[in-house]
Structures are given as C-alpha cells and as structure tokens.
Enzyme design. Structure first.
Site, PDB file in Angstrom:
ATOM      1  N   CYS A 113     -65.380   1.322  -7.390  1.00 56.72           N
ATOM      2  CA  CYS A 113     -66.608   0.554  -7.374  1.00 56.72           C
ATOM      3  C   CYS A 113     -66.709  -1.205  -8.728  1.00 56.72           C
ATOM      4  O   CYS A 113     -66.745  -2.609  -8.993  1.00 56.72           O
ATOM      5  CB  CYS A 113     -67.701   0.502  -7.729  1.00 56.72           C
ATOM      6  N   HIS A 247     -72.643  -5.307  -9.981  1.00 52.61           N
ATOM      7  CA  HIS A 247     -72.132  -4.544  -8.924  1.00 52.61           C
ATOM      8  C   HIS A 247     -73.748  -4.070  -8.496  1.00 52.61           C
ATOM      9  O   HIS A 247     -74.849  -3.545  -8.468  1.00 52.61           O
ATOM     10  CB  HIS A 247     -72.038  -3.394  -9.422  1.00 52.61           C
ATOM     11  N   ASN A 277     -73.981  -0.820  -0.593  1.00 50.88           N
ATOM     12  CA  ASN A 277     -72.785  -1.329  -2.435  1.00 50.88           C
ATOM     13  C   ASN A 277     -70.871  -1.257  -1.646  1.00 50.88           C
ATOM     14  O   ASN A 277     -70.392  -0.427  -0.828  1.00 50.88           O
ATOM     15  CB  ASN A 277     -73.425   1.068  -2.585  1.00 50.88           C
TER      16      ASN A 277
HETATM   17  O1  UT7 Z   1     -71.351   2.891  -6.806  1.00 47.91           O
HETATM   18  C1  UT7 Z   1     -71.043   3.706  -8.166  1.00 47.91           C
HETATM   19  C2  UT7 Z   1     -72.218   3.787  -9.048  1.00 47.91           C
HETATM   20  N1  UT7 Z   1     -72.743   4.101  -7.969  1.00 47.91           N
HETATM   21  C3  UT7 Z   1     -74.342   4.384  -8.200  1.00 47.91           C
HETATM   22  O2  UT7 Z   1     -74.364   3.735  -8.897  1.00 47.91           O
HETATM   23  C4  UT7 Z   1     -75.384   5.510  -7.363  1.00 47.91           C
HETATM   24  C5  UT7 Z   1     -76.085   6.038  -8.021  1.00 47.91           C
HETATM   25  N2  UT7 Z   1     -77.315   6.763  -8.031  1.00 47.91           N
HETATM   26  C6  UT7 Z   1     -77.855   6.454  -6.699  1.00 47.91           C
HETATM   27  O3  UT7 Z   1     -78.306   5.568  -6.639  1.00 47.91           O
HETATM   28  C7  UT7 Z   1     -79.400   7.578  -6.811  1.00 47.91           C
HETATM   29  O4  UT7 Z   1     -79.215   8.876  -6.722  1.00 47.91           O
HETATM   30  C8  UT7 Z   1     -79.872   7.549  -4.914  1.00 47.91           C
HETATM   31  C9  UT7 Z   1     -80.023   6.489  -4.084  1.00 47.91           C
HETATM   32  C10 UT7 Z   1     -78.597   8.042  -4.559  1.00 47.91           C
HETATM   33  C11 UT7 Z   1     -80.653   8.714  -4.658  1.00 47.91           C
HETATM   34  O5  UT7 Z   1     -81.381   8.297  -5.345  1.00 47.91           O
HETATM   35  P1  UT7 Z   1     -82.591   9.631  -6.198  1.00 47.91           P
HETATM   36  O6  UT7 Z   1     -83.704   8.790  -6.746  1.00 47.91           O
HETATM   37  O7  UT7 Z   1     -81.736   9.891  -7.509  1.00 47.91           O
HETATM   38  O8  UT7 Z   1     -82.629  11.041  -5.025  1.00 47.91           O
HETATM   39  P2  UT7 Z   1     -82.311  12.573  -5.243  1.00 47.91           P
HETATM   40  O9  UT7 Z   1     -80.623  12.611  -5.452  1.00 47.91           O
HETATM   41  O10 UT7 Z   1     -83.128  12.926  -7.147  1.00 47.91           O
HETATM   42  O11 UT7 Z   1     -82.677  12.924  -4.146  1.00 47.91           O
HETATM   43  C12 UT7 Z   1     -84.913  13.148  -4.294  1.00 47.91           C
HETATM   44  C13 UT7 Z   1     -85.157  13.642  -3.071  1.00 47.91           C
HETATM   45  C14 UT7 Z   1     -83.943  14.942  -2.724  1.00 47.91           C
HETATM   46  O12 UT7 Z   1     -85.579  15.583  -1.964  1.00 47.91           O
HETATM   47  P3  UT7 Z   1     -86.676  16.297  -2.701  1.00 47.91           P
HETATM   48  O13 UT7 Z   1     -85.192  17.660  -3.495  1.00 47.91           O
HETATM   49  O14 UT7 Z   1     -87.200  15.875  -3.973  1.00 47.91           O
HETATM   50  O15 UT7 Z   1     -86.874  17.627  -1.922  1.00 47.91           O
HETATM   51  C15 UT7 Z   1     -83.331  14.842  -1.731  1.00 47.91           C
HETATM   52  O16 UT7 Z   1     -82.631  15.614  -1.135  1.00 47.91           O
HETATM   53  O17 UT7 Z   1     -84.486  12.859  -1.858  1.00 47.91           O
HETATM   54  C16 UT7 Z   1     -83.870  13.447  -1.006  1.00 47.91           C
HETATM   55  N3  UT7 Z   1     -82.819  13.547  -0.136  1.00 47.91           N
HETATM   56  C17 UT7 Z   1     -82.317  11.976   0.297  1.00 47.91           C
HETATM   57  N4  UT7 Z   1     -84.006  11.707   1.578  1.00 47.91           N
HETATM   58  C18 UT7 Z   1     -83.681  11.029   2.430  1.00 47.91           C
HETATM   59  C19 UT7 Z   1     -81.471  12.670  -0.972  1.00 47.91           C
HETATM   60  N5  UT7 Z   1     -80.324  10.961   0.242  1.00 47.91           N
HETATM   61  C20 UT7 Z   1     -81.256  11.486   1.194  1.00 47.91           C
HETATM   62  C21 UT7 Z   1     -81.519  10.718   2.275  1.00 47.91           C
HETATM   63  N6  UT7 Z   1     -82.174  10.180   2.424  1.00 47.91           N
HETATM   64  N7  UT7 Z   1     -80.887  10.010   2.321  1.00 47.91           N
END
Ligand code: UT7
Length: 320
Positions: A113, A247, A277
């Site tokens: 990225c 980004h 992204n």
């Molecule tokens: O470009 C390179 C750099 N990349 C980045 O900068 C990306 C950085 N990371 C992020 O943008 C975020 O961490 C994500 C968007 C990938 C995820 O968001 P988050 O707020 O960190 O969510 P999480 O991984 O903590 O998940 C929260 C909840 C979980 O459920 P429980 O355990 O709370 O019941 C996940 O299982 O959301 C669930 N979850 C989803 N639900 C619906 C994870 N992915 C999804 C999904 N749809 N696609």
C-alpha cells in the site's frame, strides 16, 4: 537546487462496481458493518483479463495528457504495484513498450500500500540528482486477484484501480521531502504467504491475509509519527498543510490523522467510500480526484501518506 514538480495527474478505475450488497451475497457481512467499520460503500473490480498494466496505461495516458508531455519526453518510469501482470518483465517495462518509449530505465517498486509513495520517493531522488528530468510515477493494482472472496476479514476492504503523476525537474519546489520506512518484523500481520522461490507447488496460501485489528493499531500510531517527522524536517507546522491525501484503507485511520493535523474534514481527501483500499493506487487516485474536481490549487501544500504490508510506510510533502 533541483526539485521534482508534479505537472500532471491521471487515474483510471475499472468499469465494474461491486457494492457492499454484492459482497453480502458472498460472505456473512452487512452493508452497515462495512460502512461503520471502514467507510467503504463500493469498490471497482477489473474485468476478466483486465490487468494491472491495462489500468496503469490508462492512468498514465491521462496524466501525460494533463501534463502536456509526450511519451518520448519520459526518461524514467517507476510503477508501485504488488499485483504485477507477470513475474517478469516488470509492469513498468510492459507499460514502457505500450507507450512506445525505448531506452530509459523502467522498474517496479514493491511496497504494497506504500508502493506509490515509495515510487515517488525514488523518482524524486533521480530528479534531485539530475539522473532524470521527466518521470512517470504510477501506483496500480488488481487487488481483487489476490483476495479470497470467502474471507470476510479481507474481501470487504479492497478494490482495483490506478493513479499516475508526471514529474518534471524545476528550480522551484515541488516535492519538498519524502520519508520512506519499513519494519519487516510484522510480516505475519499482513501478507500473501504464497510466492515464487518456494516453488509453484509448495502449497502456500496465495491470498492476502490480514490481522486487521493489530494492523489498525500499528498503522494509526505509525502514520501519526510520520506526520511529525515530515513537518519537522521542513520546519513547518500543521497549520501550513492545505490538504491531507492519505492512504484510503479505513475512514477511522484517515480521520485520526486528519485530527492530528487539526484539519477540518473538508481538507482531507477521502475516496475510501467509492474506491475501497486500492493499495498502491489509493494515494494517486485520491490526488487525481481532488486535482480534477478543482479542490487542489497550484501553490497549495499537500501531505501524502501511506502504510501497508511489509510493514512499509511513507510520506511526501509536496508544493503543488
Ligand atoms: O492497507 C494496509 C493497511 N490496512 C489497514 O490499515 C487496515 C487496518 N484494519 C482495519 O481497517 C480494521 O481492523 C478492519 C476494518 C479490518 C476490521 O475492523 P475492526 O473494527 O478492527 O473489527 P474487528 O476485527 O475487531 O472485528 C469486530 C467484529 C468481530 O466480531 P466479534 O468478535 O466482536 O463478535 C468480527 O468477527 O466484527 C466481526 N467482523 C465482521 N462482521 C461483519 C469482522 N469482519 C467482519 C465483516 N462483516 N466483514
């Protein structure tokens, strides 16, 4: 003193729009989760057979046209990509042939990225030392090809596209500074495990895998630090920055860096809702969008920043 000035920008997005509703049909997710956690509403997906070089060529031709520069004037091509058409030739060499350029150096930079910011930093050094005078710098990706469309942790996030700039040597700035960094110790947080030198049959996973929450934390703190580094190097303060061109990975990361700079939302170029992204393409796509819609004006100060797999991260401070 020689500087590299941005004299033209261009970009290209594939025609096919994939909405959050389309992704709801593939994995257990929802439009509201994707919008709330990332800000993404839709992304573009390359057509079957449409390659990174196809996208790069369209963006490059638009940038050349905007700059009023003919392909034969280009004396260096640097392409940031992690989704090259072939193992070799490089995407830059494939593109060079399409543009009818013969002889000058052309190469790819692989910083995921951060690919465009790395490519811009490399090109800037060539111009400052006099090794190049008119450079095509591109970020282009077909991320859809390395996405596991059954993995909801990643498939909701990425899209395809390309952005390009033409740089020209000038006594006026220009790119004021670029800052490139990497730390390989976090490879397991964001990677495509499969590769080349292990052999095609080694069975390693060919898709992008990310531990999103952990990447999020490192990205936010690291980008915050690089904002300070960039301003301090130039003896400038956050009030001097007219535009943040970040980004486009996640609205919440973009907003955190905007707040750090004390910039109102309307001074932060945010295309994540429409593009998702697009990895190396994300910064030049956002830049071209805000140049073409008239937001960015000559003389304004732009802060470009990116963070990605490697980990790699970088920034550029640019007088437009
Ligand atoms: O470009 C390179 C750099 N990349 C980045 O900068 C990306 C950085 N990371 C992020 O943008 C975020 O961490 C994500 C968007 C990938 C995820 O968001 P988050 O707020 O960190 O969510 P999480 O991984 O903590 O998940 C929260 C909840 C979980 O459920 P429980 O355990 O709370 O019941 C996940 O299982 O959301 C669930 N979850 C989803 N639900 C619906 C994870 N992915 C999804 C999904 N749809 N696609």
């Amino acid at each position: 003193m020689k500087y590299a000035r941005i004299v033209g920008t261009g970009s290209y997005l594939p025609e096919r729009v994939m909405t959050n509703a389309d992704i709801e049909r593939l994995v257990d997710t929802s439009d509201s989760w994707i919008r709330e956690r990332t800000g993404i509403r839709e992304r573009r997906i390359a057509a079957e057979g449409e390659t990174t070089c196809d996208l790069a060529e369209k963006a490059a031709r638009r940038a050349l046209k905007a700059a009023g520069v003919a392909p034969r004037e280009i004396d260096l091509i640097v392409v940031g990509t992690t989704t090259a058409d072939q193992i070799f030739p490089s995407t830059a060499c494939l593109l060079q042939a399409r543009l009818g350029i013969h002889g000058p150096a052309a190469f790819d930079v692989q910083a995921v990225c951060t690919g465009f910011v790395y490519a811009l930093g490399v090109a800037d050094q060539f111009v400052r030392t006099g090794a190049a005078t008119t450079v095509l710098v591109i970020g282009a990706e077909t991320m859809s090809r390395i996405i596991d469309w059954q993995d909801r942790d990643t498939c909701v996030l990425f899209g395809d596209g390309a952005g390009a700039v033409v740089l020209k040597a000038d006594s006026k700035p220009g790119i004021l500074s670029t800052h490139l960094h990497a730390d390989g110790k976090h490879a397991d947080l964001l990677q495509v495990p499969g590769g080349i030198s292990g052999g095609y049959e080694d069975g390693r996973d060919p898709y992008l895998r990310m531990r999103g929450k952990e990447v999020f934390k490192v990205a936010t703190t690291t980008l915050s630090r690089i904002v300070d580094e960039t301003l301090e190097t130039n003896g400038l303060s956050r009030e001097d920055v007219d535009w943040l061109i970040p980004h486009q990975a996640n609205n919440r990361i973009i907003a955190a860096i905007g707040r750090k700079l004390g910039l109102p939302e309307e001074r932060v170029v945010n295309t994540v809702a429409e593009h998702g992204n697009t990895s190396a393409a994300s910064v030049p796509l956002a830049l071209d969008t805000a140049v073409r819609d008239g937001r960015i004006q000559p003389g304004e100060l732009l802060l470009l920043e990116a963070f990605g797999g490697g980990f790699t991260w970088g920034s550029a401070l640019v007088r437009y």
